[in-house]
Enzyme design. Sequence first.
Site, PDB file in Angstrom:
ATOM      1  N   LYS A 180       0.859  -1.181   0.000  1.00 23.01           N
ATOM      2  CA  LYS A 180       0.000   0.000   0.000  1.00 23.01           C
ATOM      3  C   LYS A 180       0.898   1.235   0.000  1.00 23.01           C
ATOM      4  O   LYS A 180       1.447   1.628   1.012  1.00 23.01           O
ATOM      5  CB  LYS A 180      -0.919   0.037   1.221  1.00 23.01           C
ATOM      6  CG  LYS A 180      -2.066   1.009   1.006  1.00 23.01           C
ATOM      7  CD  LYS A 180      -2.528   1.713   2.247  1.00 23.01           C
ATOM      8  CE  LYS A 180      -1.591   2.735   2.765  1.00 23.01           C
ATOM      9  NZ  LYS A 180      -1.313   3.880   1.850  1.00 23.01           N
ATOM     10  N   GLU A 256       9.444   1.092  10.991  1.00 24.17           N
ATOM     11  CA  GLU A 256      10.420   2.185  10.869  1.00 24.17           C
ATOM     12  C   GLU A 256       9.654   3.465  11.112  1.00 24.17           C
ATOM     13  O   GLU A 256       8.888   3.905  10.255  1.00 24.17           O
ATOM     14  CB  GLU A 256      11.026   2.202   9.451  1.00 24.17           C
ATOM     15  CG  GLU A 256      11.729   0.935   9.042  1.00 24.17           C
ATOM     16  CD  GLU A 256      13.063   0.741   9.746  1.00 24.17           C
ATOM     17  OE1 GLU A 256      13.482   1.616  10.530  1.00 24.17           O
ATOM     18  OE2 GLU A 256      13.680  -0.310   9.523  1.00 24.17           O
ATOM     19  N   CYS A 290      13.157  10.719   7.675  1.00 24.28           N
ATOM     20  CA  CYS A 290      13.164  10.390   9.104  1.00 24.28           C
ATOM     21  C   CYS A 290      14.591  10.382   9.633  1.00 24.28           C
ATOM     22  O   CYS A 290      14.820  10.465  10.826  1.00 24.28           O
ATOM     23  CB  CYS A 290      12.458   9.062   9.373  1.00 24.28           C
ATOM     24  SG  CYS A 290      13.000   7.776   8.275  1.00 24.28           S
ATOM     25  N   GLU A 387       9.522  16.439  15.140  1.00 19.33           N
ATOM     26  CA  GLU A 387      10.206  16.161  13.888  1.00 19.33           C
ATOM     27  C   GLU A 387       9.884  17.303  12.913  1.00 19.33           C
ATOM     28  O   GLU A 387       8.717  17.539  12.603  1.00 19.33           O
ATOM     29  CB  GLU A 387       9.697  14.816  13.343  1.00 19.33           C
ATOM     30  CG  GLU A 387      10.721  14.061  12.563  1.00 19.33           C
ATOM     31  CD  GLU A 387      10.240  12.672  12.131  1.00 19.33           C
ATOM     32  OE1 GLU A 387       9.060  12.325  12.327  1.00 19.33           O
ATOM     33  OE2 GLU A 387      11.075  11.940  11.583  1.00 19.33           O
TER      34      GLU A 387
HETATM   35  P1  ADP Z   1       3.140  10.963   7.136  1.00 19.96           P
HETATM   36  O1  ADP Z   1       2.604  11.750   8.291  1.00 19.96           O
HETATM   37  O2  ADP Z   1       4.569  11.141   6.909  1.00 19.96           O
HETATM   38  O3  ADP Z   1       2.302  11.037   5.902  1.00 19.96           O
HETATM   39  P2  ADP Z   1       1.911   8.507   7.916  1.00 19.96           P
HETATM   40  O4  ADP Z   1       2.365   7.678   9.040  1.00 19.96           O
HETATM   41  O5  ADP Z   1       0.627   9.255   8.059  1.00 19.96           O
HETATM   42  O6  ADP Z   1       3.115   9.474   7.620  1.00 19.96           O
HETATM   43  O7  ADP Z   1       1.810   7.671   6.580  1.00 19.96           O
HETATM   44  C1  ADP Z   1       2.679   6.635   6.242  1.00 19.96           C
HETATM   45  C2  ADP Z   1       1.900   5.572   5.523  1.00 19.96           C
HETATM   46  O8  ADP Z   1       0.929   5.050   6.410  1.00 19.96           O
HETATM   47  C3  ADP Z   1       1.136   6.036   4.298  1.00 19.96           C
HETATM   48  O9  ADP Z   1       1.168   5.002   3.320  1.00 19.96           O
HETATM   49  C4  ADP Z   1      -0.260   6.219   4.825  1.00 19.96           C
HETATM   50  O10 ADP Z   1      -1.251   6.058   3.832  1.00 19.96           O
HETATM   51  C5  ADP Z   1      -0.342   5.078   5.810  1.00 19.96           C
HETATM   52  N1  ADP Z   1      -1.361   5.242   6.845  1.00 19.96           N
HETATM   53  C6  ADP Z   1      -1.744   6.361   7.482  1.00 19.96           C
HETATM   54  N2  ADP Z   1      -2.702   6.088   8.384  1.00 19.96           N
HETATM   55  C7  ADP Z   1      -2.951   4.764   8.316  1.00 19.96           C
HETATM   56  C8  ADP Z   1      -3.824   3.854   8.991  1.00 19.96           C
HETATM   57  N3  ADP Z   1      -4.656   4.269   9.936  1.00 19.96           N
HETATM   58  N4  ADP Z   1      -3.794   2.558   8.645  1.00 19.96           N
HETATM   59  C9  ADP Z   1      -2.936   2.110   7.711  1.00 19.96           C
HETATM   60  N5  ADP Z   1      -2.086   2.908   7.043  1.00 19.96           N
HETATM   61  C10 ADP Z   1      -2.081   4.220   7.331  1.00 19.96           C
END
Ligand code: ADP
Length: 497
Positions: A180, A256, A290, A387
Amino acid sequence: MTHDLLSRIPTGLFIDGTWQDASDGSTFAVHDPATGDVLVEVSSATAADGLRALDAADRARADWAATPPRQRAELLRAAFDLLQERRDDFALLMTLEMGKPLAEANGEVTYGGEFLRWFAEEAVRIGGSYGTNPEGSGRTIVSHKPVGPAYLITPWNFPLAMATRKIAPALAAGCTVVVKPAELTPLTTLLFVDLLREVGVPDGVVNVVPTSDAKAVSAPILDDRRLRKLSFTGSTPVGRSLLAQASENVLRTSMELGGNAPFLVFADADLDEAVAGALAAKFRNTGQACTAANRFLVHEDVAAEFADRLTARVEAMRVGPGTEDGVAIGPLIDDRAVAKADRLVTDAVERGAVVRTGGHPIDGPGTFYAPTVLTDVQPGSAILTDEIFGPVLAIATFATDDEAITRANDTEYGLVAYAFTEDPARGQRLMERLETGMLGLNTGVVSNASAPFGGVKQSGMGREGGAEGISEYLETMYTLTPDPFRKRSTTTTGDAR
Ligand code: ADP
């Protein structure tokens, strides 16, 4: 060139070896952060599509696990080779969807590609062991098996490398996957998966479900007992929530998560090297990594000189769309990122920090923030704990090694630290005392496919790359069997030894 490339990007879901639309026909837009323009519309997987992808991964599981390691390795190697041929496409696509300067995007093709080559080499070296137990009464045979279907969630900041860093070891180990990609930058993954199809990775081994609703697609996949592994790169809050979901089925997990990297400059540092390292550790990817240095802690005797030299270099950095020649600082990924950088700078300045250069957003189009150097950053400023994920370099000073180390460790994160010193003994003391998964000692770049990337504390668990990277996708089992000689001795020929 841009238009031609975009017309060649697959924009569907990739399930069981075929490109397809989302089952409800929905799509979402991917933007160019340098202009705000829509690049293309991509299919948005539904929860049912996500489960269909898992069905495909589960069906392909046994055959892929039984595919000879050499064959898996050759496919990864072929992908590496074809990626080199298509280097320009991948670099341009990353610049378009994520914003990084083209030279850096090229660097990411090299870095991301190395995971394919490295894990092609690791695939044929999955070992085991055969040993005698201490009592001499039995033999222990330790072997490794692919853990099973894996769900890989990637972030937007390194669209190629974060995908290859997970897909390559999973495939090398014999696992099938559902990927994903981040909704902000899914295009590079889609193009890459098409390359995997082209080199002959079998149907169902790699499936991709871009979606605008990560949560809705992920929850049922994580809830499904056929899934055996979750690998996630992203923010700590999302990681924490995924870990909670993963606990239901006791999934193997690799996480990570966020960082708050200290960058220590000691009085005996080579300042030219420290400045070059600081620029790399802070401004690569426009600060959106990161591993980006978040807190510069500089010995008070050299802090003024370090800040002067650095400021001169930062003032000379060209800001603009990553596709333009000579640009060092591209756009931030979106408005939220610009607002966050600005909030942190404003807070630091209100608490006494001095703006040496930058310190403000740049008017659109696009989401740009001026590369910034702050000095005299005071304890208690949010910029020292949050961050930043932007081109803002915040300098505070220290007086003693103990103070530097205590402050460096004073964070819930522990992904990476950087330190510049010409004294090897001091370097070794830092290695022992810094609470971090990675240390850049006299260098501002730590990433390398051959090294076990990962963090301690709330920066996560598990390692990607290195010899460790493939074990994240392998189970360990042992078989215990009696000493073959002793067993025979009780029935037939006496002590055969
Ligand atoms: P950032 O804040 O850097 O965008 P995220 O942690 O929100 O980092 O996103 C990293 C990845 O996790 C992306 O692929 C995002 O779509 C996914 N993501 C965000 N929220 C969820 C969730 N509740 N369940 C699964 N995947 C998620």
